[in-house]
Motif scaffolding. Structure first.
Motif, PDB file in Angstrom:
ATOM      1  N   LYS A 199     -54.733 -16.411 -36.949  1.00  0.00           N
ATOM      2  CA  LYS A 199     -53.826 -17.230 -36.145  1.00  0.00           C
ATOM      3  C   LYS A 199     -53.440 -18.477 -36.924  1.00  0.00           C
ATOM      4  O   LYS A 199     -53.992 -18.777 -37.969  1.00  0.00           O
ATOM      5  CB  LYS A 199     -54.501 -17.622 -34.831  1.00  0.00           C
ATOM      6  CG  LYS A 199     -55.024 -16.443 -34.020  1.00  0.00           C
ATOM      7  CD  LYS A 199     -55.826 -16.933 -32.835  1.00  0.00           C
ATOM      8  CE  LYS A 199     -56.452 -15.783 -32.061  1.00  0.00           C
ATOM      9  NZ  LYS A 199     -57.309 -16.267 -30.948  1.00  0.00           N
ATOM     10  N   ARG A 200     -52.480 -19.204 -36.386  1.00  0.00           N
ATOM     11  CA  ARG A 200     -52.079 -20.484 -36.953  1.00  0.00           C
ATOM     12  C   ARG A 200     -51.903 -21.487 -35.822  1.00  0.00           C
ATOM     13  O   ARG A 200     -51.231 -21.198 -34.840  1.00  0.00           O
ATOM     14  CB  ARG A 200     -50.762 -20.359 -37.739  1.00  0.00           C
ATOM     15  CG  ARG A 200     -50.894 -19.772 -39.101  1.00  0.00           C
ATOM     16  CD  ARG A 200     -51.569 -20.730 -40.068  1.00  0.00           C
ATOM     17  NE  ARG A 200     -51.851 -20.052 -41.321  1.00  0.00           N
ATOM     18  CZ  ARG A 200     -52.957 -19.407 -41.589  1.00  0.00           C
ATOM     19  NH1 ARG A 200     -53.923 -19.369 -40.687  1.00  0.00           N
ATOM     20  NH2 ARG A 200     -53.146 -18.824 -42.754  1.00  0.00           N
ATOM     21  N   GLY A 201     -52.520 -22.637 -35.974  1.00  0.00           N
ATOM     22  CA  GLY A 201     -52.335 -23.700 -35.002  1.00  0.00           C
ATOM     23  C   GLY A 201     -53.478 -23.886 -34.033  1.00  0.00           C
ATOM     24  O   GLY A 201     -53.575 -24.931 -33.384  1.00  0.00           O
ATOM     25  N   VAL A 202     -54.377 -22.871 -33.911  1.00  0.00           N
ATOM     26  CA  VAL A 202     -55.493 -23.016 -32.972  1.00  0.00           C
ATOM     27  C   VAL A 202     -56.452 -24.103 -33.459  1.00  0.00           C
ATOM     28  O   VAL A 202     -56.881 -24.970 -32.699  1.00  0.00           O
ATOM     29  CB  VAL A 202     -56.237 -21.674 -32.806  1.00  0.00           C
ATOM     30  CG1 VAL A 202     -57.448 -21.851 -31.897  1.00  0.00           C
ATOM     31  CG2 VAL A 202     -55.306 -20.616 -32.236  1.00  0.00           C
TER      32      VAL A 202
ATOM     33  N   GLU B 187     -62.392 -24.091 -39.839  1.00  0.00           N
ATOM     34  CA  GLU B 187     -61.104 -23.490 -39.474  1.00  0.00           C
ATOM     35  C   GLU B 187     -61.201 -21.995 -39.243  1.00  0.00           C
ATOM     36  O   GLU B 187     -60.589 -21.448 -38.326  1.00  0.00           O
ATOM     37  CB  GLU B 187     -60.083 -23.804 -40.577  1.00  0.00           C
ATOM     38  CG  GLU B 187     -58.702 -23.234 -40.305  1.00  0.00           C
ATOM     39  CD  GLU B 187     -57.711 -23.609 -41.384  1.00  0.00           C
ATOM     40  OE1 GLU B 187     -56.521 -23.306 -41.221  1.00  0.00           O
ATOM     41  OE2 GLU B 187     -58.136 -24.211 -42.402  1.00  0.00           O
ATOM     42  N   ARG B 188     -61.956 -21.303 -40.083  1.00  0.00           N
ATOM     43  CA  ARG B 188     -61.988 -19.836 -39.979  1.00  0.00           C
ATOM     44  C   ARG B 188     -62.583 -19.361 -38.665  1.00  0.00           C
ATOM     45  O   ARG B 188     -62.280 -18.250 -38.213  1.00  0.00           O
ATOM     46  CB  ARG B 188     -62.785 -19.262 -41.147  1.00  0.00           C
ATOM     47  CG  ARG B 188     -62.122 -19.467 -42.492  1.00  0.00           C
ATOM     48  CD  ARG B 188     -62.779 -18.644 -43.563  1.00  0.00           C
ATOM     49  NE  ARG B 188     -62.062 -18.749 -44.832  1.00  0.00           N
ATOM     50  CZ  ARG B 188     -62.284 -17.982 -45.884  1.00  0.00           C
ATOM     51  NH1 ARG B 188     -63.209 -17.051 -45.825  1.00  0.00           N
ATOM     52  NH2 ARG B 188     -61.601 -18.152 -46.999  1.00  0.00           N
ATOM     53  N   HIS B 189     -63.431 -20.181 -38.063  1.00  0.00           N
ATOM     54  CA  HIS B 189     -64.030 -19.788 -36.789  1.00  0.00           C
ATOM     55  C   HIS B 189     -62.973 -19.675 -35.685  1.00  0.00           C
ATOM     56  O   HIS B 189     -63.121 -18.858 -34.765  1.00  0.00           O
ATOM     57  CB  HIS B 189     -65.090 -20.820 -36.392  1.00  0.00           C
ATOM     58  CG  HIS B 189     -65.832 -20.484 -35.140  1.00  0.00           C
ATOM     59  ND1 HIS B 189     -66.915 -19.637 -35.120  1.00  0.00           N
ATOM     60  CD2 HIS B 189     -65.634 -20.860 -33.843  1.00  0.00           C
ATOM     61  CE1 HIS B 189     -67.356 -19.517 -33.878  1.00  0.00           C
ATOM     62  NE2 HIS B 189     -66.595 -20.254 -33.094  1.00  0.00           N
ATOM     63  N   PHE B 190     -61.916 -20.466 -35.787  1.00  0.00           N
ATOM     64  CA  PHE B 190     -60.890 -20.485 -34.734  1.00  0.00           C
ATOM     65  C   PHE B 190     -59.611 -19.753 -35.155  1.00  0.00           C
ATOM     66  O   PHE B 190     -59.010 -19.042 -34.353  1.00  0.00           O
ATOM     67  CB  PHE B 190     -60.571 -21.927 -34.363  1.00  0.00           C
ATOM     68  CG  PHE B 190     -61.716 -22.661 -33.739  1.00  0.00           C
ATOM     69  CD1 PHE B 190     -61.967 -22.567 -32.385  1.00  0.00           C
ATOM     70  CD2 PHE B 190     -62.552 -23.446 -34.506  1.00  0.00           C
ATOM     71  CE1 PHE B 190     -63.031 -23.245 -31.807  1.00  0.00           C
ATOM     72  CE2 PHE B 190     -63.618 -24.131 -33.946  1.00  0.00           C
ATOM     73  CZ  PHE B 190     -63.865 -24.023 -32.586  1.00  0.00           C
TER      74      PHE B 190
END
Length: 865
Positions: free
Chosen positions: A490-493, A477-480
């Motif tokens: 960000k949120r949702g990517v 998750e942290r990569h995106f």
């Protein structure tokens, strides 16, 4: 603080006071001095050499040469540990290489072991931390700590009469105003979905969620969520709207039904033809969504910089791409490095951007315009492009692929001056070297990179979409999304990335893990379940900590019932009807094989019962479950009207699974009036009377009556009148209710000073014999043991109440101005009744406390005087 320390020092000195002897001197030595003295004492001890001699003798008996071993250990050289056992000659090259190879293997194995151990402990610590955070979040959610509702939860826990498990049925904190407005926008979508399901028609839920997300706000996070819904719409192929029902032939046009359309392929064998086609559709839909998104970016860029774009009056896609390339890659009269011009135009860039925005046919037309110039530089390129564009699955025949590979390897693979867009075109058409997942100057954004990966996916090679999923999951998750809480996060990517690679359950969980996107997570899960793209776990696999279930032997699964309950419990008291709309969606997974679908239906029934128990009482509550009109006719509630959505076949199943079991839960939660109404609605009249008897028995025993008890009594009186009129529930329990109501009337009459009326009411209950017939009294005492429990456990109350009334009447008559004959006759009758009561109480003496019996005896003596 100093005083505390000094007292502590004195106390520590006193710890050894019992060990000191006044006849011995004290020893005041430091630790070093004590150690030196100890060593000197040891050195003075004789027999050290003798002990060594005896040890050698014992070892020699065991054939152990101790002196030789000691000599070998003394001459051991650790520096030669990794040297060869046999010395190598300077000219022995093969021996040297063999030794070096062995040492490399040993060092590699040791390094791998060490790295594996470190990785194990790192993963273990990370997993423990995540599990702890998830459990802590779960507890805080249930106790309402998110919005400062912990005190309220603790209060609810203390008020719980029967110690009910509030961790499973507690009500969450109320959402704030901004969250409420967003929730209301999505609520309407769920209500419309269920209405369509009741009609048996399809509903474009994903497009409705897109509109709801747009109405909720326009901040970057909301925009990203809208894009995620758009990705799902392209994956499912859902139309933006359906013909209205009033349209002629609407039912024909509305077919095929979208509900659970992909369930068979998604939940079945992953190697089946349907599953492979579904993965192809997922990749294609995600790619098309990214293409539309990028086309929107291009148009906004051109509008923002019209001078540099020099668009003109040509509205074609090729002209807009030309204008966009001018904005992106033309600076100060010069093109960027490595941009190759063909006939004076950046043809490779134009072709790539046309394909990137979904205009593959326009790209072929553009290439045909420059056919001669392109063929002069890259022979057969146009034929390859035409075959690729015309292929339905974007897959070239093997001869074309071999030629592309040869051209790519010959003068592009190691070239530092090749046009990056030409390189990207060759990789896309030939699916060349999919392990190298980026192209410089081409995949510059996350969306570009994702589109490129999806375009390279081939279900027949390299694992297809599942192989891409493994790669993306390894990034995390942290990569995106970035590090939570940091600038630029960000949120949702990440959720969108998971959607694009078919990891739908993980996508929902990624949104649910963050409080600000929980609302979207729930509705995304409902949309996925509606289309049959959500796998739910069995009851045995469902976790209490997180809705997501991960198993090494089965695909990810998401507990929709858990997710929905954690969401609706925030407003279940305020708007139980809306909460039910979400619960109806749990049964969308009723067709999942392996018995899981049946469990989902049972979970939905359990949530419905829980909502009935927790909802606020009143007219709105009766709208949920139904009720009776003043004329005695029954009307159905919202739950019964939506019974098909809950897979309830008929009224009998509705009564058994919903009403009766909810009534039992209400009874356990001390919501007696609601329990009585539910039993009554279910037609279980015997249980209604039994519950009324128990409840009235509890109210009779209370020292002071409250409004709740009064409500129970009014309900009992109404139901009793109706049952007597319709001759229902005849038996001991109904007689007990009648008697208890009369006892309550007697209590009220006594409190109001109408003691004669109170005495008449108590005599009418026929609970206590008053005729002084000892044989009859004894028989009545034996019969009393057969009465319902609600009467038996209130024996003390009945006896004390009756004796108090007799004493009050006796005092009133004694001080009255009645004629002497009448007064004496009345007093004698009262004494007779008092004596009968004492005899009756004596037969049941061990059913009451000694204090009560003493109290009755004292009043009997006063009446006898």
């Amino acid at each position: 603080m100093a005083a505390d320390l000094s007292s502590l020092l004195n106390a520590s000195k006193a710890l050894t006071s019992h060990l000191s002897r006044p006849d011995l001197p004290s020893v005041n030595l430091s630790l070093d001095q004590i150690e030196a003295q100890s060593r000197r004492l040891v050195s003075r001890q004789p027999g050290t050499s003798a002990d060594a001699g005896r040890a050698n003798y014992l070892l020699a008996q065991a054939h152990v040469d101790a002196p030789a071993l000691a000599n070998s250990i003394a001459h051991l050289n650790a520096q030669t540990t990794f040297s060869p056992l046999q010395a190598l000659q300077d000219t022995d090259v093969a021996g040297y290489l063999r030794h070096a190879h062995e040492q490399n293997l040993i060092s590699t194995i040791e390094e791998g072991r060490r790295e594996t151990q470190e990785e194990f402990y790192r993963v273990l610590e990370d997993r423990s931390r995540r599990d702890w955070e998830a459990r802590k979040k779960r507890v805080f959610e249930q106790l309402g700590a998110r919005v400062g509702g912990e005190n309220r939860a603790v209060t609810d826990l203390k008020k719980s009469t029967h110690g009910k498990n509030l961790l499973s049925a507690s009500v969450g904190p109320a959402p704030n105003l901004q969250m409420q407005s967003k929730m209301m926008a999505y609520d309407r979508v769920v209500a419309e979905l269920n209405a369509a399901r009741l009609r048996g028609t399809s509903y474009p839920i994903v497009h409705a969620l897109v509109q709801a997300s747009l109405s909720a706000g326009s901040d970057p996070r909301t925009t990203q969520i809208t894009q995620d819904f758009h990705v799902l719409a392209k994956i499912t192929g859902e139309p933006p709207a359906l013909p209205p029902l009033s349209h002629a032939g609407a039912h024909i046009l509305n077919a095929p039904l979208m509900e659970r359309k992909f369930a068979r392929a998604y939940l079945g064998d992953p190697e089946s033809r349907e599953a492979v086609e579904l993965r192809r559709q997922i990749a294609k839909g995600a790619r098309e969504a990214l293409e539309e998104q990028y086309w929107d970016v291009i148009e906004r860029t051109i509008q923002a910089r019209p001078t540099e774009a020099r668009l003109g009056g040509d509205p074609s896609a090729a002209n807009k791409i030309r204008a966009y390339i001018l904005v992106r890659h033309y600076r100060n009269g010069e093109w960027e490095d490595r941009i190759e011009l063909v006939a004076g135009q950046p043809v490779w860039a134009k072709l790539f951007y046309l394909i990137r925005t979904g205009h593959a046919q326009e790209a072929l037309e553009e290439a045909t315009r420059f056919q001669q110039a392109i063929e002069h530089r890259e022979s057969s390129f146009l034929s390859h492009l035409r075959a690729w564009v015309e292929s339905p699955d974007r897959r070239l025949p093997k001869p074309h692929r071999d030629q592309l590979h040869a051209a790519y390897n010959a003068h592009m693979l190691h070239s530092s001056t090749s046009d990056p867009f030409k390189l990207a075109l060759y990789k896309l058409m030939g699916k060349i070297d999919p392990a190298r997942r980026s192209v410089a100057q081409v995949t510059v954004t996350t969306e570009d990179w994702l589109w490129f990966q999806l375009s390279m996916v081939d279900e027949d090679e390299f694992g297809g979409l599942r192989g891409l999923s493994e790669v993306l999951l390894s990034y995390g998750e942290r990569h995106f999304d970035g590090v939570p809480g940091q600038k630029g996060a960000k949120r949702g990517v990440w959720a969108g990335v998971l959607l694009m690679c078919g990891q739908f359950e993980r996508a929902v969980a990624a949104l649910w893990d963050h409080h600000e996107t929980e609302v979207e997570a729930v509705h995304l899960a409902i949309a996925l379940a509606y289309h049959g793209l959500l796998r739910v776990p069995s009851r045995a696999e469902t976790s209490d900590v997180t809705p997501l279930t991960l198993s090494p032997v089965s695909p990810p699964a998401l507990s929709l019932s858990t997710l929905i309950w954690r969401y609706v419990r925030q407003f279940v008291k305020m708007d139980a009807r809306e909460a039910l709309q979400y619960v109806y969606c749990v049964c969308l997974s009723a067709d999942q094989p392996g018995g899981v679908g049946k469990e989902q239906v049972e979970n939905a029934w359990e949530l419905v019962r829980r909502i009935i128990v927790l909802a606020n009482t009143g007219a709105a509550w009766e709208e949920l479950v139904g009720g009776f009109r003043p004329d005695g006719t029954r009307f159905s509630g919202a739950i019964e009207q939506h019974a098909p959505l809950l897979k309830l076949e008929d009224t009998r199943e509705y009564n058994e699974q919903i009403l009766i079991r909810a009534a039992k839960s209400s009874e356990e939660a001390d919501r007696i009036p609601e329990a009585i109404k539910l039993y009554n609605l279910a037609g279980d009249y015997t249980t209604v009377i039994a519950v009324l008897a128990q409840a009235l028995g509890n109210t009779i025993a209370q020292p002071s009556i409250d409004e709740k008890a009064r409500g129970i009594e009014r309900t009992a009186a109404d139901i009793l009148r109706h049952y007597e009129r319709t001759n229902r529930a005849v038996g001991k329990e109904r007689d007990a209710v009648i008697r208890l109501l009369r006892v309550r009337e007697a209590m009220d009459a006594k409190d109001a000073g109408r003691i004669e009326t109170a005495l008449e009411l108590m005599e009418s209950t026929d609970l206590i014999p008053m005729d002084a017939d000892v044989a009859k009294i004894t028989k009545r005492a034996e019969e009393f043991r057969e009465l319902p429990d609600a009467l038996q456990r209130n024996l003390q109350t009945f006896l004390k109440l009756t004796m108090d009334i007799l004493a009050a009447v006796h005092q009133k008559v004694k001080s009255s101005s009645l004629p002497e004959v009448t007064r004496q006759a009345t007093l004698a009758a009262l004494r007779k009744k008092s004596r009968s009561l004492i005899i009756f109480a004596g037969n049941l003496k061990y059913r009451m406390s000694p204090d009560v019996y003493s109290y009755l005896a004292r009043l009997d003596v006063e009446i006898a005087l």
